[in-house]
Scaffold this motif. Sequence first.
Motif, short mmCIF file in Angstrom:
data_model
loop_
_atom_site.label_atom_id
_atom_site.label_comp_id
_atom_site.label_asym_id
_atom_site.label_seq_id
_atom_site.Cartn_x
_atom_site.Cartn_y
_atom_site.Cartn_z
N CYS A 32 0.86 -1.18 0.00
CA CYS A 32 0.00 0.00 0.00
C CYS A 32 0.89 1.22 0.00
O CYS A 32 2.07 1.15 0.35
N LEU A 33 0.34 2.33 -0.40
CA LEU A 33 1.09 3.57 -0.37
C LEU A 33 1.23 4.01 1.07
O LEU A 33 0.32 3.87 1.87
N LEU A 34 2.37 4.55 1.42
CA LEU A 34 2.62 5.00 2.78
C LEU A 34 1.64 6.11 3.17
O LEU A 34 1.27 6.24 4.34
N ALA A 35 1.16 6.86 2.20
CA ALA A 35 0.22 7.95 2.48
C ALA A 35 -1.11 7.43 3.04
O ALA A 35 -1.76 8.12 3.82
N GLU A 36 -1.51 6.23 2.65
CA GLU A 36 -2.80 5.70 3.10
C GLU A 36 -2.83 5.43 4.61
O GLU A 36 -3.72 5.94 5.30
N PRO A 37 -1.89 4.63 5.16
CA PRO A 37 -1.93 4.44 6.61
C PRO A 37 -1.61 5.73 7.37
O PRO A 37 -2.15 5.97 8.45
N ALA A 38 -0.77 6.60 6.80
CA ALA A 38 -0.46 7.87 7.46
C ALA A 38 -1.71 8.74 7.55
O ALA A 38 -1.96 9.37 8.59
N ALA A 39 -2.51 8.76 6.51
CA ALA A 39 -3.76 9.54 6.53
C ALA A 39 -4.73 8.96 7.55
O ALA A 39 -5.43 9.70 8.26
N ARG A 40 -4.79 7.64 7.67
CA ARG A 40 -5.68 7.01 8.64
C ARG A 40 -5.23 7.33 10.06
O ARG A 40 -6.05 7.61 10.93
N ILE A 41 -3.92 7.33 10.30
CA ILE A 41 -3.39 7.68 11.62
C ILE A 41 -3.75 9.13 11.95
O ILE A 41 -4.19 9.43 13.07
N ASP A 42 -3.57 10.02 10.99
CA ASP A 42 -3.92 11.43 11.20
C ASP A 42 -5.41 11.58 11.52
O ASP A 42 -5.79 12.33 12.42
N ALA A 43 -6.26 10.86 10.81
CA ALA A 43 -7.70 10.93 11.05
C ALA A 43 -8.04 10.39 12.44
O ALA A 43 -8.87 10.96 13.16
N ASN A 44 -7.40 9.30 12.84
CA ASN A 44 -7.64 8.74 14.17
C ASN A 44 -7.19 9.71 15.26
O ASN A 44 -7.85 9.86 16.29
N ALA A 46 -7.04 12.99 15.02
CA ALA A 46 -7.99 14.10 15.04
C ALA A 46 -9.27 13.70 15.77
O ALA A 46 -9.81 14.48 16.57
N THR A 47 -9.76 12.49 15.52
CA THR A 47 -10.96 12.01 16.22
C THR A 47 -10.71 11.91 17.71
O THR A 47 -11.54 12.33 18.52
N LEU A 48 -9.58 11.39 18.08
CA LEU A 48 -9.24 11.25 19.49
C LEU A 48 -9.12 12.62 20.17
O LEU A 48 -9.55 12.79 21.31
N ALA A 49 -8.56 13.57 19.45
CA ALA A 49 -8.40 14.91 20.02
C ALA A 49 -9.75 15.58 20.28
O ALA A 49 -9.91 16.33 21.25
N THR A 50 -10.76 15.28 19.46
CA THR A 50 -12.07 15.91 19.64
C THR A 50 -12.97 15.14 20.60
O THR A 50 -13.83 15.73 21.23
N THR A 51 -12.75 13.84 20.70
CA THR A 51 -13.63 13.03 21.56
C THR A 51 -13.00 12.67 22.89
O THR A 51 -13.69 12.26 23.82
N GLY A 52 -11.68 12.77 22.98
CA GLY A 52 -10.99 12.38 24.20
C GLY A 52 -10.70 10.91 24.24
O GLY A 52 -11.24 10.13 23.45
N PRO A 53 -9.82 10.51 25.16
CA PRO A 53 -9.44 9.10 25.24
C PRO A 53 -10.56 8.21 25.77
O PRO A 53 -11.46 8.61 26.39
#
Length: 53
Positions: A32-44, A46-53
Motif C-alpha cells: 500500500c502507499l505510505l500515504a494511506e496508513p499515514a492519513a488514517r493515523i492522522d484521522a484517528n 484528530a478524532t481522538l483529540a475531539t472526543t478524548g481518550p
Amino acid sequence: MIEAWGIEPSNYLSTGPEAADFDPISKARVECLLAEPAARIDANCATLATTGP
C-alpha cells in the motif's frame, strides 16, 4: 483451531506449529502507499483529540 487471543505475534513460534488448518500463500505480499496508513493515523488522532481518550 487456535483462538486469536492465543497467538502472540512477538512469540509466534510457540503457537505457530499448532496451526494445522492454516495454509499461507507462498511469497504473498501486502502493498500500500505510505500515504494511506499515514492519513488514517492522522484521522484517528484528530478524532481522538475531539472526543478524548
